[in-house]
Design a protein around this motif. Structure first.
Motif, short mmCIF file in Angstrom:
data_model
loop_
_atom_site.label_atom_id
_atom_site.label_comp_id
_atom_site.label_asym_id
_atom_site.label_seq_id
_atom_site.Cartn_x
_atom_site.Cartn_y
_atom_site.Cartn_z
N ASN A 389 0.87 -1.19 0.00
CA ASN A 389 0.00 0.00 0.00
C ASN A 389 0.89 1.22 0.00
OD1 ASN A 389 -1.92 1.98 0.27
ND2 ASN A 389 -2.82 1.18 2.15
N PRO A 390 1.01 1.93 -1.12
CA PRO A 390 1.97 3.04 -1.18
C PRO A 390 1.59 4.24 -0.31
CG PRO A 390 0.63 2.96 -3.17
CD PRO A 390 0.31 1.73 -2.39
N PHE A 391 0.34 4.32 0.14
CA PHE A 391 -0.11 5.48 0.89
C PHE A 391 -0.05 5.28 2.41
CE2 PHE A 391 -2.42 5.51 -3.17
CZ PHE A 391 -1.94 6.70 -3.70
N THR A 392 0.44 4.14 2.86
CA THR A 392 0.58 3.91 4.28
C THR A 392 1.77 4.72 4.80
OG1 THR A 392 -0.29 1.67 4.04
CG2 THR A 392 0.88 2.18 6.09
N VAL A 393 1.53 5.53 5.81
CA VAL A 393 2.57 6.42 6.32
C VAL A 393 2.37 6.63 7.81
CG1 VAL A 393 1.22 8.50 5.80
CG2 VAL A 393 3.71 8.66 5.99
N ARG A 394 3.46 6.79 8.49
CA ARG A 394 3.46 7.14 9.91
C ARG A 394 4.11 8.50 10.06
NH1 ARG A 394 7.21 7.17 13.98
NH2 ARG A 394 6.46 6.76 16.10
N TRP A 395 3.52 9.37 10.85
CA TRP A 395 4.03 10.72 10.99
C TRP A 395 4.82 10.85 12.28
CZ3 TRP A 395 3.98 14.31 7.24
CH2 TRP A 395 3.13 14.08 6.15
N GLN A 396 6.03 11.37 12.15
CA GLN A 396 6.90 11.59 13.30
C GLN A 396 6.68 12.99 13.83
OE1 GLN A 396 9.19 9.50 14.95
NE2 GLN A 396 9.02 11.26 16.33
N ARG A 397 6.10 13.09 15.01
CA ARG A 397 5.86 14.39 15.62
C ARG A 397 6.98 14.74 16.57
NH1 ARG A 397 0.36 13.79 18.64
NH2 ARG A 397 -0.13 12.46 16.85
N PRO A 398 7.28 16.03 16.75
CA PRO A 398 8.32 16.41 17.70
C PRO A 398 7.94 15.99 19.11
CG PRO A 398 7.75 18.24 16.26
CD PRO A 398 6.73 17.18 16.04
N ALA A 399 8.86 15.35 19.80
CA ALA A 399 8.59 14.93 21.17
C ALA A 399 8.68 16.11 22.12
CB ALA A 399 9.58 13.84 21.60
N PHE A 400 7.98 15.99 23.23
CA PHE A 400 7.96 17.04 24.24
C PHE A 400 8.93 16.66 25.34
CE2 PHE A 400 6.26 19.89 27.41
CZ PHE A 400 5.81 20.96 26.66
N ARG A 401 9.93 17.51 25.56
CA ARG A 401 10.97 17.19 26.52
C ARG A 401 10.52 17.47 27.95
NH1 ARG A 401 13.43 13.67 24.33
NH2 ARG A 401 15.02 13.86 25.95
N TRP A 402 11.03 16.68 28.88
CA TRP A 402 10.72 16.85 30.30
C TRP A 402 11.69 17.82 30.94
CZ3 TRP A 402 7.36 13.80 33.65
CH2 TRP A 402 6.46 13.02 32.93
N ILE A 403 11.42 18.14 32.21
CA ILE A 403 12.31 19.06 32.94
C ILE A 403 13.60 18.35 33.31
CG2 ILE A 403 12.49 20.52 34.98
CD1 ILE A 403 9.47 20.76 34.94
N ASN A 404 13.48 17.12 33.83
CA ASN A 404 14.64 16.33 34.25
C ASN A 404 15.11 15.53 33.05
OD1 ASN A 404 16.54 14.66 35.44
ND2 ASN A 404 15.32 14.33 37.29
N ARG A 405 16.19 15.95 32.41
CA ARG A 405 16.64 15.31 31.18
C ARG A 405 17.17 13.90 31.44
NH1 ARG A 405 20.46 18.18 26.59
NH2 ARG A 405 20.28 16.52 25.03
#
Length: 480
Positions: A389-405
């Motif tokens: 299926n050529p239209f199957t795609v997963r989107w990578q969203r920017p992750a949200f960083r925590w306070i304590n790295r």
């Protein structure tokens, strides 16, 4: 003194009859809660007409230019929701097809907009920003490019007004008999007026907005409910600043008794202020003699700026942040003022808003991705015959960083081992893909092997020279 007139039996019976058919207190008009529910239920296109929409957008843009809180809202939206950009990850079932699609998408994302002034990341930022100030926006999909249209460029042709929910034109959106949009009227803004309006078929236009009601064709600027609150804060800030400046300076008024003329002679030369005319300026270290019958009254604004007013402004700004889903601590950049647990709670609260908008943006990007991929396959640039299926795609969203790295990195590794996160999810906040990280890691290992061979040592000692942990059976260690 007139006595209170007792209600008649008919009036009392009517009130009791009305109460009997009002099961909800929310619909009852009382002495303190009157005139509720008297406005008719109308569509948002009628509640915000084309003329009022232009006025509202103009007000929102004015705040964007001159209000630091609104500028902070815009900056946070673009930085946290879009970040380095929402990127596709094809999953067609063929590694070769996935690599080809991703390579073509990267070339398209370098300059997808018709004007050539924005890349894909900037385009996504403008889409998110439009919800605050315009209420909606759209993408006109052309051949190998798109055209970004903000909400101010969508409107009825020839200045026509939308006067009914049954009208075929709903503030720039043409619909059919069942309410489905069939076209969008798009023009150019010239000296504040909408000109050269043309009809764009709905199949070539991708609208982006957040609906308040199911049958809604135009979006409402998200700053609309808080415009008055922002203006109150702005005006209060200016008044407090004026009072603080007056309090910090010496301002006096010369009072004259038994004066019949308010327009006294003006002094042309400031050096002559003690010889005749009005006393207009005080100079340090000098004695000034008043005329007979004059007195001096000092003008001051003690207690400025008002410390209680600061709490009031914070409360008003907290309401603004609640309306757009951004906590006050993020607006004023004072998240470190509370405890660590409270700061984490604020971050989690804000993260929920960010993920919601990212989901909406991914929905629009999926439609654009599908149209773009159809054109690429039709033109022969991409051969998708080997894909399931050529239209199957997963989107990578920017992750949200925590306070304590450190805690975040540890949590990411646990999720990675459990399969709940991929390496792409972990590397996305840093602007890399998993492939980039693995290639660079392989290059580092290869370079370490070359250096270790020249130094006649084991290359692993360069990567991790000291063991960090050891596990084993205590009895076996003792016997050895």
């Amino acid at each position: 003194m007139a006595k209170n007139k007792k209600p008649s039996r008919v009036g009392f019976a009517f009130k009791q009859f009305v109460k009997a058919f009002q099961g909800y207190d929310a619909v009852r008009n009382t002495r303190y809660r009157a005139r509720r529910g008297n406005t008719p239920i109308r569509s948002e296109e009628l509640e915000l007409s084309g003329y009022d929409r232009d006025r509202l957008i103009s007000t929102c843009l004015e705040f964007r230019r001159n209000n630091p809180v609104v500028a902070s809202l815009s900056r946070l939206r673009k930085a946290d929701i879009v970040g380095r950009g929402v990127m596709p990850q094809p999953n067609t079932g063929s590694d070769e097809v996935d690599a080809k699609i991703l390579d073509c998408w990267h070339k398209f994302a370098e300059s997808p907009e018709a004007t050539g002034m924005m890349d894909m990341r900037e385009l996504q930022q403008q889409m998110i920003d439009s919800l605050l100030f315009y209420g909606d926006c759209g993408l006109i999909v052309g051949k190998n490019q798109v055209q970004f249209i903000d909400g101010s460029r969508i409107g009825n042709p020839s200045g026509e007004n939308t006067t009914s929910e049954e009208s075929s034109l709903q503030n720039g959106v043409e619909r059919n008999s069942v309410g489905k949009p069939i076209g969008y009227y798009v023009g150019n803004r010239v000296s504040g007026s909408l000109k050269n309006v043309t009809l764009i078929p709905a199949r070539d236009f991708i609208p982006f907005m957040r609906r308040m009601r199911p049958n809604q064709y135009r979006g409402i600027p998200e700053l609309a409910p808080v415009i008055n609150t922002l203006q109150d804060c702005d005006e209060y800030d200016r008044v407090e600043m004026m009072a603080a400046k007056v309090s910090a300076s010496l301002a006096v008024a010369v009072k004259r008794e038994n004066s019949y003329e308010f327009e006294l002679q003006n002094r042309l030369d400031a050096s002559d202020q003690d010889d005749g005319g009005n006393l207009e300026e005080f100079q340090p270290g000098r004695f000034h003699y008043l005329e007979p019958g004059e007195d001096i009254s000092v003008i001051g604004a003690n207690g400025r700026p008002n410390v209680d007013g600061i709490q009031w402004v914070s409360y008003m700004l907290r309401k603004v942040g609640s309306a757009v889903g951004i906590p006050l601590e993020f607006l004023l950049m004072e998240i470190g003022g509370s405890s660590f647990s409270a700061s984490q709670g604020v971050v989690l609260q804000y993260q929920q808003t960010v993920e919601s908008y990212q989901t909406d943006l991914i929905r629009i990007m999926s439609r654009l991705y599908r149209r773009w991929l159809q054109q690429e396959i039709a033109s022969g640039k991409i051969d998708a015959s080997d894909s399931a299926n050529p239209f199957t795609v997963r989107w990578q969203r920017p992750a949200f960083r925590w306070i304590n790295r450190a805690a975040q990195v540890k949590a990411d590794m646990e999720y990675f081992r459990a399969g709940a996160m991929s390496l792409d999810d972990i590397t996305a906040p840093f602007g890399y893909t998993a492939e980039d990280v693995l290639i660079r890691k392989a290059q580092n290992i290869k370079k370490a092997q070359q250096i270790a061979e020249d130094a006649n040592i084991d290359w692993q000692e360069l990567i991790n020279p000291f063991p960090t942990s050891m596990s084993g059976n205590y009895s076996e260690i003792i016997s050895d």
